[in-house]
Design a protein around this motif. Sequence first.
Motif, short mmCIF file in Angstrom:
data_model
loop_
_atom_site.label_atom_id
_atom_site.label_comp_id
_atom_site.label_asym_id
_atom_site.label_seq_id
_atom_site.Cartn_x
_atom_site.Cartn_y
_atom_site.Cartn_z
N LEU A 136 -60.57 -57.22 41.42
CA LEU A 136 -59.78 -56.75 40.29
C LEU A 136 -60.07 -55.27 40.11
CD1 LEU A 136 -60.45 -59.73 37.83
CD2 LEU A 136 -58.47 -59.39 39.33
N GLY A 137 -59.02 -54.45 40.15
CA GLY A 137 -59.20 -53.01 40.03
C GLY A 137 -58.55 -52.50 38.76
N ASP A 138 -59.34 -51.84 37.92
CA ASP A 138 -58.79 -51.29 36.68
C ASP A 138 -58.60 -49.79 36.86
OD1 ASP A 138 -57.87 -50.86 34.19
OD2 ASP A 138 -59.59 -51.74 33.13
N GLU A 139 -57.44 -49.42 37.36
CA GLU A 139 -57.09 -48.03 37.67
C GLU A 139 -58.17 -47.35 38.52
OE1 GLU A 139 -55.01 -45.87 34.72
OE2 GLU A 139 -54.80 -47.60 33.41
N PRO A 140 -58.50 -47.95 39.67
CA PRO A 140 -59.60 -47.41 40.49
C PRO A 140 -59.33 -46.02 41.03
CG PRO A 140 -58.43 -49.13 41.68
CD PRO A 140 -57.90 -49.15 40.28
N THR A 141 -58.05 -45.61 41.05
CA THR A 141 -57.76 -44.25 41.53
C THR A 141 -57.29 -43.36 40.39
OG1 THR A 141 -55.44 -44.71 42.07
CG2 THR A 141 -57.07 -45.19 43.78
N GLY A 142 -57.46 -43.83 39.15
CA GLY A 142 -56.89 -43.13 37.99
C GLY A 142 -57.49 -41.77 37.72
N PRO A 152 -53.59 -36.88 43.54
CA PRO A 152 -52.70 -37.79 44.26
C PRO A 152 -53.09 -38.03 45.72
CG PRO A 152 -51.41 -36.27 42.92
CD PRO A 152 -52.86 -35.83 42.81
N ALA A 153 -53.46 -36.99 46.45
CA ALA A 153 -53.78 -37.18 47.88
C ALA A 153 -55.04 -38.05 48.03
CB ALA A 153 -53.99 -35.83 48.56
N THR A 154 -56.05 -37.77 47.21
CA THR A 154 -57.29 -38.55 47.27
C THR A 154 -57.03 -39.99 46.84
OG1 THR A 154 -58.46 -36.54 46.67
CG2 THR A 154 -59.71 -38.58 46.54
N SER A 155 -56.17 -40.12 45.84
CA SER A 155 -55.80 -41.43 45.34
C SER A 155 -55.21 -42.30 46.45
CB SER A 155 -54.80 -41.20 44.21
OG SER A 155 -54.41 -42.35 43.62
N THR A 156 -54.31 -41.71 47.22
CA THR A 156 -53.68 -42.44 48.33
C THR A 156 -54.73 -42.82 49.37
OG1 THR A 156 -51.63 -41.24 47.96
CG2 THR A 156 -51.88 -42.31 50.10
N ALA A 205 -54.57 -52.61 38.66
CA ALA A 205 -53.81 -51.86 37.66
C ALA A 205 -53.73 -50.42 38.10
CB ALA A 205 -54.50 -51.95 36.30
N THR A 206 -52.53 -49.85 38.01
CA THR A 206 -52.37 -48.45 38.40
C THR A 206 -51.26 -47.78 37.62
OG1 THR A 206 -52.01 -46.93 40.24
CG2 THR A 206 -50.82 -49.00 40.34
N HIS A 207 -51.40 -46.48 37.44
CA HIS A 207 -50.34 -45.66 36.88
C HIS A 207 -49.56 -44.98 37.98
CE1 HIS A 207 -52.09 -45.48 32.71
NE2 HIS A 207 -50.82 -45.70 32.53
N ASN A 208 -50.06 -45.06 39.19
CA ASN A 208 -49.53 -44.29 40.30
C ASN A 208 -48.43 -45.10 41.01
OD1 ASN A 208 -49.06 -42.96 42.68
ND2 ASN A 208 -51.22 -42.40 42.99
N MET A 209 -47.18 -44.78 40.70
CA MET A 209 -46.07 -45.57 41.25
C MET A 209 -45.96 -45.39 42.78
SD MET A 209 -45.30 -47.21 38.69
CE MET A 209 -43.89 -48.17 39.19
N GLU A 210 -46.49 -44.27 43.30
CA GLU A 210 -46.50 -44.08 44.76
C GLU A 210 -47.23 -45.24 45.45
OE1 GLU A 210 -46.08 -40.92 46.98
OE2 GLU A 210 -44.39 -41.04 45.59
N LEU A 211 -48.29 -45.71 44.79
CA LEU A 211 -49.13 -46.73 45.43
C LEU A 211 -48.44 -48.09 45.45
CD1 LEU A 211 -52.68 -45.89 44.02
CD2 LEU A 211 -51.59 -45.10 46.13
N THR A 212 -47.49 -48.29 44.53
CA THR A 212 -46.90 -49.63 44.45
C THR A 212 -46.09 -49.98 45.69
OG1 THR A 212 -44.98 -48.85 43.22
CG2 THR A 212 -46.86 -49.61 41.91
N GLN A 213 -45.69 -48.96 46.47
CA GLN A 213 -44.94 -49.26 47.70
C GLN A 213 -45.79 -50.04 48.71
OE1 GLN A 213 -44.34 -45.73 50.35
NE2 GLN A 213 -45.54 -44.64 48.79
N PHE A 214 -47.12 -49.95 48.58
CA PHE A 214 -48.00 -50.64 49.52
C PHE A 214 -48.36 -52.06 49.05
CE2 PHE A 214 -49.14 -46.06 49.76
CZ PHE A 214 -48.66 -45.82 51.04
N MET A 215 -47.94 -52.41 47.84
CA MET A 215 -48.31 -53.71 47.28
C MET A 215 -47.37 -54.80 47.78
SD MET A 215 -50.64 -52.77 44.88
CE MET A 215 -51.10 -51.38 43.82
#
Length: 247
Positions: free
Chosen positions: A177-183, A187-191, A211-221
Amino acid sequence: MPNPNYNPDTRRPILSVRNLHRTYKSGEGTLTVLNGADIDIFPGEMIGLVGPSGSGKSTLLHAAGLLEKPDAGQVYINGRECLKLSDNERTSIRRQSIGMVYQFHHLLREFTALDNVAIPQMIAGKSQAAARAEAKRLLTIVGLEHRLDHTPSQMSGGEQQRVAISRAIANRPQVLLGDEPTGNLDPATSTRVFQSLLTLTRQEGFSALVATHNMELTQFMDRVLTVRDGMIVSVSSKTAPRAPITY
Ligand code: ADP
Ligand code: MG
């Protein structure tokens, strides 16, 4: 990246939450945060959890991870309802089945990356040699083989989070369970950090709800759940729709 663990015939979720309710008392009134949330996490899935700040993502993750009790509802892990169990039983299931990662790494500052990943395994009963070998293996998968002997202050924010993710899965939980682990990352580090999380999920064969605020990451889900008004209000899925599980 294809999901080698995805199996549409696997109908049994590893973790399910049903009808979760949580209300906080605030000053004169009450604030309803969870109002009937339902989630099923199936083996091998990477699921995103999105929703505005304050929508209840952290509350939901803490309830699903057996860290906090909701006011009502059920949490099933491998088909077993956990909220009815004693505190000791629940803690034991949580330690075996759940890994948690937060926005801040919470690593032990005076210990190296290798030790940070090895220590929880030794606490769980593994020998020092086996724990260190596993820590090295996991840290190599996330690209930190050159940072094994560095302490957190000698690493970048992204490297610290990759150590925290390796630590969270070192005792082989079934669900991370990740609670905004890249929050807290650019952006580059987050990816980059998210790719490490995805690689571990796929290679090591567990599931993740992040959980994420980064919509870029949702493409990998594999699936993305949107939380609003205390409920899951929409699901987008790359995998076949599944009938809800009845307990
Ligand atoms: P998110 O993670 O989506 O930002 P949270 O689950 O942290 O949302 O919080 C949902 C709502 O519940 C927020 O309005 C927050 O202020 C409130 N809340 C969270 N924890 C508490 C608490 N311990 N006491 C009172 N209110 C809380
Ligand atoms: Mg939150």
